[in-house]
Design a protein around this motif. Structure first.
Motif, mmCIF file in Angstrom:
data_model
loop_
_atom_site.group_PDB
_atom_site.id
_atom_site.type_symbol
_atom_site.label_atom_id
_atom_site.label_comp_id
_atom_site.label_asym_id
_atom_site.label_seq_id
_atom_site.Cartn_x
_atom_site.Cartn_y
_atom_site.Cartn_z
ATOM 1 N N GLN B 66 42.224 37.359 38.385
ATOM 2 C CA GLN B 66 40.974 36.816 38.718
ATOM 3 C C GLN B 66 40.304 37.366 40.105
ATOM 4 O O GLN B 66 40.926 37.724 40.842
ATOM 5 N N THR B 67 38.922 37.659 40.166
ATOM 6 C CA THR B 67 38.347 38.246 41.377
ATOM 7 C C THR B 67 37.121 37.503 41.597
ATOM 8 O O THR B 67 36.761 36.674 40.904
ATOM 9 N N GLY B 68 36.541 37.709 42.908
ATOM 10 C CA GLY B 68 35.323 37.320 43.151
ATOM 11 C C GLY B 68 34.192 37.809 42.415
ATOM 12 O O GLY B 68 34.038 38.351 41.369
ATOM 13 N N CYS B 69 33.012 37.587 42.999
ATOM 14 C CA CYS B 69 31.831 38.230 42.530
ATOM 15 C C CYS B 69 31.823 39.792 42.483
ATOM 16 O O CYS B 69 32.013 40.460 43.498
ATOM 17 N N ILE B 70 31.452 40.415 41.451
ATOM 18 C CA ILE B 70 31.511 41.793 41.050
ATOM 19 C C ILE B 70 30.052 42.359 41.284
ATOM 20 O O ILE B 70 29.999 43.678 41.642
ATOM 21 N N GLY B 71 29.243 41.523 41.417
ATOM 22 C CA GLY B 71 27.757 41.913 41.906
ATOM 23 C C GLY B 71 26.762 42.136 40.820
ATOM 24 O O GLY B 71 25.707 42.451 41.123
ATOM 25 N N ILE B 72 27.159 41.821 39.588
ATOM 26 C CA ILE B 72 26.083 42.060 38.649
ATOM 27 C C ILE B 72 26.190 40.464 37.964
ATOM 28 O O ILE B 72 26.383 40.460 36.663
ATOM 29 N N CYS B 73 25.884 39.406 38.618
ATOM 30 C CA CYS B 73 25.817 38.160 38.161
ATOM 31 C C CYS B 73 25.152 37.863 37.115
ATOM 32 O O CYS B 73 25.509 37.095 36.274
ATOM 33 N N GLU B 74 23.961 38.451 36.692
ATOM 34 C CA GLU B 74 23.229 38.503 35.438
ATOM 35 C C GLU B 74 24.061 38.723 34.229
ATOM 36 O O GLU B 74 23.574 38.549 33.198
ATOM 37 N N TYR B 75 25.011 39.402 34.389
ATOM 38 C CA TYR B 75 25.769 40.012 33.396
ATOM 39 C C TYR B 75 27.164 39.067 33.181
ATOM 40 O O TYR B 75 28.005 39.536 32.322
ATOM 41 N N GLU B 76 27.355 37.982 33.861
ATOM 42 C CA GLU B 76 28.331 37.378 33.723
ATOM 43 C C GLU B 76 28.585 36.536 32.411
ATOM 44 O O GLU B 76 27.299 36.401 31.947
ATOM 45 N N PRO B 77 29.721 35.876 32.061
ATOM 46 C CA PRO B 77 31.136 36.479 32.672
ATOM 47 C C PRO B 77 31.420 37.995 32.319
ATOM 48 O O PRO B 77 31.346 38.661 31.312
ATOM 49 N N VAL B 78 32.019 38.717 33.330
ATOM 50 C CA VAL B 78 32.342 39.913 33.324
ATOM 51 C C VAL B 78 33.848 39.973 33.327
ATOM 52 O O VAL B 78 34.571 39.109 33.832
ATOM 53 N N VAL B 79 34.025 41.059 32.708
ATOM 54 C CA VAL B 79 35.662 41.128 32.482
ATOM 55 C C VAL B 79 35.956 42.902 32.742
ATOM 56 O O VAL B 79 35.328 43.622 32.082
ATOM 57 N N GLU B 80 36.796 43.211 33.520
ATOM 58 C CA GLU B 80 36.974 44.453 33.764
ATOM 59 C C GLU B 80 38.486 45.102 33.407
ATOM 60 O O GLU B 80 39.263 44.205 33.657
ATOM 61 N N VAL B 81 38.594 46.044 32.890
ATOM 62 C CA VAL B 81 39.939 46.520 32.228
ATOM 63 C C VAL B 81 40.318 47.842 33.125
ATOM 64 O O VAL B 81 39.373 48.709 33.269
ATOM 65 N N PHE B 82 41.524 47.842 33.954
ATOM 66 C CA PHE B 82 41.925 48.947 34.597
ATOM 67 C C PHE B 82 43.032 49.439 33.940
ATOM 68 O O PHE B 82 44.196 48.560 33.917
ATOM 69 N N GLU B 83 43.079 50.786 33.432
ATOM 70 C CA GLU B 83 44.428 50.934 33.042
ATOM 71 C C GLU B 83 44.776 52.412 33.545
ATOM 72 O O GLU B 83 43.923 53.221 34.112
ATOM 73 N N ALA B 84 45.856 52.704 33.818
ATOM 74 C CA ALA B 84 46.567 53.825 34.698
ATOM 75 C C ALA B 84 45.907 55.095 34.089
ATOM 76 O O ALA B 84 46.206 55.242 32.808
ATOM 77 N N GLY B 85 45.409 55.876 34.982
ATOM 78 C CA GLY B 85 45.035 57.036 34.434
ATOM 79 C C GLY B 85 43.539 57.153 33.619
ATOM 80 O O GLY B 85 43.128 58.165 33.171
ATOM 81 N N LYS B 86 43.131 55.997 33.444
ATOM 82 C CA LYS B 86 41.929 55.991 32.748
ATOM 83 C C LYS B 86 40.745 55.321 33.557
ATOM 84 O O LYS B 86 41.028 54.608 34.688
ATOM 85 N N GLU B 87 39.374 55.606 33.268
ATOM 86 C CA GLU B 87 38.396 54.987 33.844
ATOM 87 C C GLU B 87 38.473 53.402 33.412
ATOM 88 O O GLU B 87 38.451 52.987 32.446
ATOM 89 N N LYS B 88 37.594 52.983 34.667
ATOM 90 C CA LYS B 88 37.498 51.405 34.488
ATOM 91 C C LYS B 88 36.568 50.996 33.161
ATOM 92 O O LYS B 88 35.449 51.736 33.229
ATOM 93 N N VAL B 89 36.906 49.990 32.422
ATOM 94 C CA VAL B 89 35.984 49.661 31.508
ATOM 95 C C VAL B 89 35.397 48.059 31.921
ATOM 96 O O VAL B 89 36.070 47.306 32.186
ATOM 97 N N THR B 90 34.039 48.243 31.732
ATOM 98 C CA THR B 90 33.345 46.783 32.346
ATOM 99 C C THR B 90 32.765 46.093 31.097
ATOM 100 O O THR B 90 31.810 46.729 30.436
ATOM 101 N N TYR B 91 33.301 44.969 30.809
ATOM 102 C CA TYR B 91 32.853 44.179 29.697
ATOM 103 C C TYR B 91 31.920 43.081 30.067
ATOM 104 O O TYR B 91 32.138 42.535 31.252
ATOM 105 N N VAL B 92 30.680 42.914 29.578
ATOM 106 C CA VAL B 92 29.715 41.837 30.208
ATOM 107 C C VAL B 92 29.485 40.821 29.214
ATOM 108 O O VAL B 92 29.578 41.191 27.911
#
Lengths: 185, 120
Positions: B66-92
């Motif tokens: 879990q994390t705090g506010c990502i800064g795009i409140c109007e798109y919440e719930p937000v889920v971010e996926v971090f994979e080694a060696g890949k770019e972050k994917v942001t689901y909104v």
């Protein structure tokens, strides 16, 4: 917030951020009122911060300049005819007894009182997100009580993290069983 | 009532696994759980992800946190996926059903669910 349990989840986050090692979540449903108390041993707030904390334009977050947690809880309580109180002792002034207590009273028969909601889901979420700090949850109802103390669980678990899936599942079932015992009377 | 003996049994089972697991979690899934996220419905999204990651047997490689506010409140719930060696994917604008699809299609099968990804 559609449920008071979501406010609990939100306010508890402040306690963890304040460095609390123990946060007590106490819900008392007696008579016409629901009293919600969240008490932590975190760093506390200075009188200066305490005065601004109910202002939605005060926040600790850095991504934007609005913080709605406590103002939303105050609104939720006051719209039922209830109230919100905050007591805080800052670590600089009270090195041995610092911490913050937030107490909200709701009148549950008021039409604008949000339902308490799913306490079990809230407790699961809190522990899942903060396996390294302790929580004492106590829900007192007219005909019984539900409690959970992560300090006790931690002793048994000897280093196995509290956010292990199986442990979270155990916590869920433990709480659900306590609630169904009360319902059976 | 649930007994502490049951918890003891879980501990015995997990103790060895924990040692094995350290350092192997290479995918991190983060759910925004500030006031904005919670009000928008992040709690059931988080719990659906935790459930599904376990059901799909991914707990050794995927950590849900879990994390705090990502800064795009109007798109919440937000889920971010971090994979080694890949770019972050942001689901909104997530919900539990979308979360389950992300777990299955992205976390298990490695295909980003583009229809839920934030458009630049």
């Amino acid at each position: 917030m559609k449920e008071l349990s979501l406010n609990i989840l939100d306010i508890t986050e402040n306690s963890v951020k304040a460095g609390a090692t123990l946060t007590e979540i106490i819900i008392e449903e007696l008579g016409d009122t629901i009293t919600l108390t969240i008490k932590d041993n975190g760093c506390g707030m200075t009188d200066e911060v305490l005065q601004t904390v109910l202002n939605p334009f005060y926040t600790t977050r850095t991504t934007r300049k609005v913080g709605m947690g406590l103002p939303l809880l105050k609104l939720a309580a006051e719209q039922t005819g209830g109230s919100l109180e905050i007591f805080s002792k800052h670590i600089d002034k009270y090195p041995n007894s610092h911490g913050t207590t937030v107490k909200a009273v709701f009148f549950k028969n008021h039409i604008d009182c949000a339902p308490l909601g799913d306490i079990v889901e809230t407790v699961k979420t809190i522990i899942q997100g903060h396996p390294d700090t302790d929580f004492f949850v106590f829900h007192k109802l007219e005909n019984g009580e539900v409690s959970l103390d992560t300090r006790e669980l931690r002793q048994v678990l000897e280093g196995v993290p509290l956010n292990t899936y199986e442990v979270i599942k155990w916590i869920e079932e433990c709480l659900k069983e306590q609630y169904s015992e009360i319902q059976k009377g | 009532m649930k007994s502490l003996a049951e918890l003891q049994a879980i501990k015995e089972k997990m103790k060895n696994k924990v040692i094995l697991r350290e350092g192997t979690n290479d995918t991190r899934v983060v759910v925004g759980m500030a006031t904005c996220g919670i009000a928008a419905g992040a709690r059931p999204v988080l719990n659906a992800l935790v459930e599904e990651v376990n059901t799909l047997g991914l707990t050794d490689t995927v950590t849900v946190s879990q994390t705090g506010c990502i800064g795009i409140c109007e798109y919440e719930p937000v889920v971010e996926v971090f994979e080694a060696g890949k770019e972050k994917v942001t689901y909104v604008k997530m919900d539990p059903e979308k979360a389950k699809r992300v777990a299955k299609e992205h976390l298990k099968e490695g295909k980003v669910v583009t229809e839920f990804v934030i458009k630049a």
